[in-house]
Write a protein that holds these residues in place. Structure first.
Motif, PDB file in Angstrom:
ATOM      1  N   PHE A 144       0.832  -1.202   0.000  1.00 54.45           N
ATOM      2  CA  PHE A 144       0.000   0.000   0.000  1.00 54.45           C
ATOM      3  C   PHE A 144       0.866   1.251   0.000  1.00 54.45           C
ATOM      4  O   PHE A 144       2.054   1.218   0.323  1.00 54.45           O
ATOM      5  N   TRP A 145       0.236   2.359  -0.368  1.00 48.97           N
ATOM      6  CA  TRP A 145       0.882   3.669  -0.325  1.00 48.97           C
ATOM      7  C   TRP A 145       0.785   4.231   1.079  1.00 48.97           C
ATOM      8  O   TRP A 145      -0.187   3.986   1.799  1.00 48.97           O
ATOM      9  N   ARG A 146       1.787   5.015   1.452  1.00 45.26           N
ATOM     10  CA  ARG A 146       1.778   5.681   2.750  1.00 45.26           C
ATOM     11  C   ARG A 146       2.381   7.068   2.633  1.00 45.26           C
ATOM     12  O   ARG A 146       3.313   7.305   1.860  1.00 45.26           O
ATOM     13  N   ILE A 147       1.838   7.991   3.420  1.00 45.91           N
ATOM     14  CA  ILE A 147       2.413   9.321   3.607  1.00 45.91           C
ATOM     15  C   ILE A 147       2.366   9.613   5.101  1.00 45.91           C
ATOM     16  O   ILE A 147       1.282   9.738   5.677  1.00 45.91           O
ATOM     17  N   TYR A 148       3.524   9.674   5.731  1.00 47.25           N
ATOM     18  CA  TYR A 148       3.625   9.945   7.162  1.00 47.25           C
ATOM     19  C   TYR A 148       4.432  11.229   7.350  1.00 47.25           C
ATOM     20  O   TYR A 148       5.581  11.314   6.915  1.00 47.25           O
ATOM     21  N   THR A 149       3.857  12.209   8.005  1.00 51.97           N
ATOM     22  CA  THR A 149       4.567  13.454   8.261  1.00 51.97           C
ATOM     23  C   THR A 149       4.473  13.801   9.739  1.00 51.97           C
ATOM     24  O   THR A 149       3.515  13.398  10.415  1.00 51.97           O
ATOM     25  N   GLY A 150       5.464  14.529  10.233  1.00 52.47           N
ATOM     26  CA  GLY A 150       5.430  14.853  11.657  1.00 52.47           C
ATOM     27  C   GLY A 150       6.662  15.592  12.113  1.00 52.47           C
ATOM     28  O   GLY A 150       7.285  16.339  11.348  1.00 52.47           O
ATOM     29  N   ILE A 151       7.018  15.347  13.360  1.00 51.24           N
ATOM     30  CA  ILE A 151       8.159  16.010  13.982  1.00 51.24           C
ATOM     31  C   ILE A 151       8.933  14.974  14.801  1.00 51.24           C
ATOM     32  O   ILE A 151       8.341  14.011  15.305  1.00 51.24           O
ATOM     33  N   LYS A 152      10.241  15.169  14.885  1.00 53.25           N
ATOM     34  CA  LYS A 152      11.076  14.242  15.643  1.00 53.25           C
ATOM     35  C   LYS A 152      11.977  15.022  16.592  1.00 53.25           C
ATOM     36  O   LYS A 152      12.643  15.977  16.186  1.00 53.25           O
ATOM     37  N   ALA A 153      11.973  14.628  17.862  1.00 60.61           N
ATOM     38  CA  ALA A 153      12.906  15.173  18.855  1.00 60.61           C
ATOM     39  C   ALA A 153      13.968  14.118  19.132  1.00 60.61           C
ATOM     40  O   ALA A 153      13.689  12.919  19.099  1.00 60.61           O
TER      41      ALA A 153
END
Length: 237
Positions: free
Chosen positions: A149-158
């Motif tokens: 499947f296709w995925r798009i994961y966006t966010g922030i990383k500390a």
């Protein structure tokens, strides 16, 4: 008598056949039961190249500035079809940032300078090891039975850096430099974007804070290096 025996045998065989059919249907029903609470992409591993943006004037990136990381992200679906949700996790990462900047301890201070000759300096880098805390907003085209499947994961990383070092190695008689560098910011923050199909996924990261603290100066100017990371990431389970 024979007729009655034949009828009895037919009835027994019919009963056994019906029973077998019922049990067979039950087995099929069990085997095709769909997991309505399935989770996706909870373990990850990745490798990337660190581009050094905002290098000081005359600063040059050298050698292979790399990132290696892995960890666990708890998948938290937020809708009934479980293709939209959040991810919150913890992991480990190591980074090396190579350039022509040499860091050297001097009394109670750290002095930064450019290498005078590339023939003298073999390599110089900032090296970090840290615990990462990724947070993702997740969208994908998955379902309970399709694993491609296709995925798009966006966010922030500390990232909390438990090891921060400057390492410079030289040709000739000059001693190598290797020390714990507290000018490297203990906490790193950045924006992330992971997208792709099935196994292969592109990983992007851009740091929101400079790699070094305000106290790190070169020729009287603050060193404002910010890593831009481009690589691949793999998800498992």
């Amino acid at each position: 008598m024979q007729k009655r025996n034949g009828i009895l045998l037919f009835m027994v065989c019919s009963s056994l056949l019906v029973t077998n059919l019922i049990h067979g249907q039950d087995s099929i029903a069990v085997s095709t039961t769909i997991d309505a609470k399935y989770l996706e992409d909870q373990f990850y591993a990745g490798i990337a190249y660190n581009f050094l943006t905002d290098l000081p004037e005359d600063g040059i990136q050298r050698n292979l500035s790399y990132n290696i990381g892995f960890g666990f992200i708890r998948d938290i679906p937020m809708n009934r079809s479980r293709n939209f949700g959040f991810g919150l996790g913890v992991g480990y990462a190591t980074n090396s940032y190579y350039s022509n900047i040499i860091a050297e301890e001097s009394l109670n201070d750290i002095v930064y300078q450019f290498s005078v000759s590339s023939d003298v300096l073999r390599r110089s880098k900032f090296e970090t090891h840290g615990i990462t805390f990724p947070f993702e907003i997740r969208w994908r085209t998955s379902n309970a039975v399709d694993y491609n499947f296709w995925r798009i994961y966006t966010g922030i990383k500390a990232e909390y850096l438990f090891s921060r070092r400057s390492i410079s190695r030289f040709e000739g008689d000059r001693d190598d430099l290797n020390f714990s560098n507290n000018d490297i910011s203990e906490w790193q923050y950045g924006l992330t974007l992971n997208f792709g199909y099935n196994t292969w996924n592109i990983h992007l990261y851009y740091s929101l804070n400079p790699l070094l603290e305000n106290s790190a100066l070169l020729n009287g100017e603050r060193i404002r290096i910010r890593p831009l990371r481009v690589g691949v990431i793999f998800y498992i389970l």
